[in-house]
Write a protein that holds these residues in place. Sequence first.
Motif, short mmCIF file in Angstrom:
data_model
loop_
_atom_site.label_atom_id
_atom_site.label_comp_id
_atom_site.label_asym_id
_atom_site.label_seq_id
_atom_site.Cartn_x
_atom_site.Cartn_y
_atom_site.Cartn_z
N ASP A 1 0.85 -1.20 0.00
CA ASP A 1 0.00 0.00 0.00
C ASP A 1 0.88 1.24 0.00
N ALA B 1 0.42 4.20 -1.12
CA ALA B 1 -0.22 5.48 -0.80
C ALA B 1 -0.17 5.81 0.69
N CYS C 1 6.71 11.82 1.81
CA CYS C 1 5.67 12.85 1.73
C CYS C 1 6.32 14.23 1.82
N PRO D 1 -3.19 11.48 -0.84
CA PRO D 1 -2.17 10.44 -0.77
C PRO D 1 -1.49 10.13 -2.11
N HIS D 2 -2.08 10.57 -3.21
CA HIS D 2 -1.48 10.30 -4.51
C HIS D 2 -0.78 11.53 -5.09
N THR D 3 -0.82 12.65 -4.38
CA THR D 3 -0.17 13.88 -4.85
C THR D 3 0.75 14.51 -3.81
N LYS E 1 3.50 13.02 -2.44
CA LYS E 1 4.77 12.30 -2.33
C LYS E 1 5.73 12.69 -3.44
N PHE F 1 4.32 9.57 -6.39
CA PHE F 1 3.48 8.37 -6.47
C PHE F 1 3.35 7.93 -7.92
N ARG F 2 3.12 8.87 -8.82
CA ARG F 2 2.99 8.53 -10.24
C ARG F 2 4.29 7.98 -10.79
N MET G 1 4.78 4.41 -9.62
CA MET G 1 3.94 3.45 -10.34
C MET G 1 4.60 3.06 -11.67
N LEU H 1 -9.44 3.94 -8.18
CA LEU H 1 -9.03 4.89 -7.18
C LEU H 1 -9.23 6.32 -7.67
N LYS I 1 -8.13 10.13 -8.00
CA LYS I 1 -6.83 10.82 -8.00
C LYS I 1 -6.91 12.07 -7.12
#
Length: 420
Positions: free
Chosen positions: A168, A170, A206, A212-214, A216, A267-268, A271, A418, A420
């Motif tokens: 996980d 995120a 962070c 949580p997806h923007t 980091k 995060f992107r 991935m 999910l 964004k």
Amino acid sequence: MLKSLRPVMRLCYSAALNPLKISSASFRTWSPSDEPIYTDDHVQIQKTLRKIIDKDINPYVDAWEEQKDFPIHEVFKTLGDAGLLGVNKPVEYGGLGLDYSFAIAIAEELGNVKCGAVPMAVTIQTDMATPALAKFGSHGLKERFLAPSIAGEFVSCLGVSETGSGSDVASVRTKAIADGDDLVINGEKMWITNSDHADWMCLLACTNDTGPHTNKSLICVPMDSPGISVVEKVNKLGMLSSNSCRVVFEDVRVPRSYIIGEEGAGFRYQMIQFQEERIVTACIALNLMQLAIDSTIDYTRNRKIFAGSVLDNQVVHFKLAEMQTEVEALRSMLYRTAALYMKGNDVTPLVSMLKLKTGRISRELTDSCLQFWGGMGYCMDSVVTRCYRDARLGSIGGGADEVMLTVLCRYMGVLPKLKK
């Protein structure tokens, strides 16, 4: 004549000694360069790597596994000098500038190392810690961290997983708070392979308070920075010669310019790195599984039971044929996934399927092979036992089976995607 791209079933024995005579030529009638994504150039670069594996790695694997460590800087420098740590990285930073299929060829050939730990350590450098840096990093960061990594002068590690945030991503909690022109890092990372020898870490932390997806960023962190402690080696089931450790950050300062690409895009970026990590996991596993099959054929041919060899039993040689079929089916899936990825497609569903099947097939295959070894399969010093122990990580590391299934369910519409 070129060596095969991968080991084939070593069944070319005298028919007088064993009725199950199958030559490598009858099993595979095409050349390595006839594979969908390979050419003679791919085969030549694999031959270069194979020479290094045969001379500088495989003769020492047993000792490295016993001492639970290997001379990573020495091995990486040998690979770097041969140009094998950056085949698809930019030429201006020491790479070969080749397309991604060459990274696939390298990773598949690394599977001929007679343990999983060394290939894992190498691909962390080539396919897990450096892809985002090569794609999105500034010129200064690439000169500072990427170029020496490609040359084999630096060892890198990837800092994503935490004790409560494995698959996980995120939920990662390590923070890197801006303080003037610096970032101040606090937190810890867990299961970080190469970290006890690493010169730098590609750290996910962070850097803001958004979603949580923007919130980091990926950050290049020199491992000799004050405040970094490698405090614990994980006592693992397998992958023994490659160390994984817990790493603690206490008020560690690095320049804000060490953020890779855009702040908040970590995060992107991660991935994207996961895509390549999961693909090379399958590459390495192919030849690990082939080693398990080949060694089991050899062992069961010579192991006698009830006036015949174990291999004479239909249940054994039929099972081995089924396992070989699984390996070749997985190889075809790998090549298709890689080809689509190279064309710029979103291959997340296929990568997730590939990762899922790699983990499951490799653990089931090595378990079946171990069974045919009988008591010797339960001994720590047999090759099939090492394959069994090393393969088990495939269903956990880089995203557990259950995470891959969840991703697939989202793409299938079974679960909502999910936000964004």
